[in-house]
Design a protein around this motif. Structure first.
Motif, PDB file in Angstrom:
ATOM      1  N   ARG A   1      -5.761   9.557  -1.978  1.00 36.78           N
ATOM      2  CA  ARG A   1      -5.891   8.409  -2.863  1.00 36.78           C
ATOM      3  C   ARG A   1      -4.870   7.367  -2.452  1.00 36.78           C
ATOM      4  NH1 ARG A   1      -7.951   7.390  -8.011  1.00 36.78           N
ATOM      5  NH2 ARG A   1      -6.788   5.903  -9.291  1.00 36.78           N
TER       6      ARG A   1
ATOM      7  N   GLN B   1     -10.036   5.967  -3.521  1.00 32.15           N
ATOM      8  CA  GLN B   1     -10.158   7.419  -3.488  1.00 32.15           C
ATOM      9  C   GLN B   1     -11.058   7.795  -2.324  1.00 32.15           C
ATOM     10  OE1 GLN B   1      -8.694   9.817  -5.583  1.00 32.15           O
ATOM     11  NE2 GLN B   1      -9.516  11.236  -4.055  1.00 32.15           N
TER      12      GLN B   1
ATOM     13  N   ASN C   1      -7.021   0.813  -6.108  1.00 33.82           N
ATOM     14  CA  ASN C   1      -6.998   2.167  -5.567  1.00 33.82           C
ATOM     15  C   ASN C   1      -8.205   2.434  -4.677  1.00 33.82           C
ATOM     16  OD1 ASN C   1      -4.665   2.858  -7.207  1.00 33.82           O
ATOM     17  ND2 ASN C   1      -6.089   2.870  -8.938  1.00 33.82           N
TER      18      ASN C   1
ATOM     19  N   GLY D   1       0.309   5.944  -0.341  1.00 37.38           N
ATOM     20  CA  GLY D   1      -0.595   7.069  -0.501  1.00 37.38           C
ATOM     21  C   GLY D   1      -1.157   7.637   0.782  1.00 37.38           C
TER      22      GLY D   1
ATOM     23  N   GLU E   1       0.826  -1.199   0.000  1.00 36.01           N
ATOM     24  CA  GLU E   1       0.000   0.000   0.000  1.00 36.01           C
ATOM     25  C   GLU E   1       0.867   1.259   0.000  1.00 36.01           C
ATOM     26  OE1 GLU E   1      -2.075  -2.989   2.850  1.00 36.01           O
ATOM     27  OE2 GLU E   1      -0.052  -2.309   2.393  1.00 36.01           O
TER      28      GLU E   1
ATOM     29  N   ARG F   1      -9.689  -0.113  -9.961  1.00 33.65           N
ATOM     30  CA  ARG F   1      -8.514  -0.910 -10.289  1.00 33.65           C
ATOM     31  C   ARG F   1      -7.883  -0.355 -11.557  1.00 33.65           C
ATOM     32  NH1 ARG F   1      -5.735  -5.630  -9.552  1.00 33.65           N
ATOM     33  NH2 ARG F   1      -5.085  -6.765 -11.408  1.00 33.65           N
ATOM     34  N   ASP F   2      -6.573  -0.246 -11.546  1.00 35.13           N
ATOM     35  CA  ASP F   2      -5.830   0.147 -12.727  1.00 35.13           C
ATOM     36  C   ASP F   2      -5.143  -1.109 -13.258  1.00 35.13           C
ATOM     37  OD1 ASP F   2      -3.933   1.037 -14.578  1.00 35.13           O
ATOM     38  OD2 ASP F   2      -3.680   2.940 -13.533  1.00 35.13           O
TER      39      ASP F   2
ATOM     40  N   THR G   1      -2.725  -2.156  -9.927  1.00 32.70           N
ATOM     41  CA  THR G   1      -2.969  -1.550  -8.620  1.00 32.70           C
ATOM     42  C   THR G   1      -4.460  -1.508  -8.316  1.00 32.70           C
ATOM     43  OG1 THR G   1      -3.040   0.677  -9.544  1.00 32.70           O
ATOM     44  CG2 THR G   1      -0.910  -0.097  -8.733  1.00 32.70           C
TER      45      THR G   1
ATOM     46  N   SER H   1      -3.165   3.543  -2.932  1.00 32.57           N
ATOM     47  CA  SER H   1      -2.928   2.542  -3.962  1.00 32.57           C
ATOM     48  C   SER H   1      -2.366   1.282  -3.332  1.00 32.57           C
ATOM     49  CB  SER H   1      -1.952   3.066  -5.013  1.00 32.57           C
ATOM     50  OG  SER H   1      -2.530   4.094  -5.776  1.00 32.57           O
TER      51      SER H   1
END
Length: 126
Positions: free
Chosen positions: A18, A81, A79, A7, A5, A71-72, A77, A20
């Motif tokens: 945010r 927010q 995420n 951020g 993790e 999800r990216d 990753t 990640s």
């Protein structure tokens, strides 16, 4: 499964952050991933989860509307927010994964998630 993790930090009430979670190893083939948090002296609580196959999402009722999980795929990753943050959001935030081929976004108990990151601290000042 490796989960890392990032951020976290210090933010004022009403601010945003945010988070990640970088995934590698068998975490890439997990059926579901989730965010949990743990405040000092309290039990670890469910925040949100995403099914990585059909992208269905489940949120803790108290956080719906302020927190968004995503999800990216390009970056592998997960995420989170967080907006309109409150002092009661102060906690260590953890990423969790279900492992290959299993897992449910409706598993809100930490015991149902076998893989965990080390956590990232979020502090919201009043």
């Amino acid at each position: 499964v490796q989960l890392v993790e990032s951020g976290g930090g210090l933010v004022q009430t009403g601010g945003s952050l945010r988070l990640s979670c970088a995934t590698s190893g068998r975490g890439l083939s997990s059926a579901a991933m989730a965010w949990f948090r743990q405040a000092p002296g309290k039990e670890r609580e469910f925040v949100a989860a995403m099914n990585l196959i059909d992208t269905w999402i489940n949120y803790a009722d108290s956080l719906r509307g302020r927190f968004t999980i995503s999800r990216d795929n390009a970056k592998n990753t997960l995420n989170l927010q967080m907006s309109r943050l409150k002092p009661e959001d102060t906690a260590v935030y953890y990423c969790a994964a279900s492992g290959p081929g299993r897992g449910s976004i409706y598993n809100t108990s930490p015991n149902k998630w076998p893989y965990w990151g080390q956590g990232t601290q979020v502090t919201v000042s009043s």
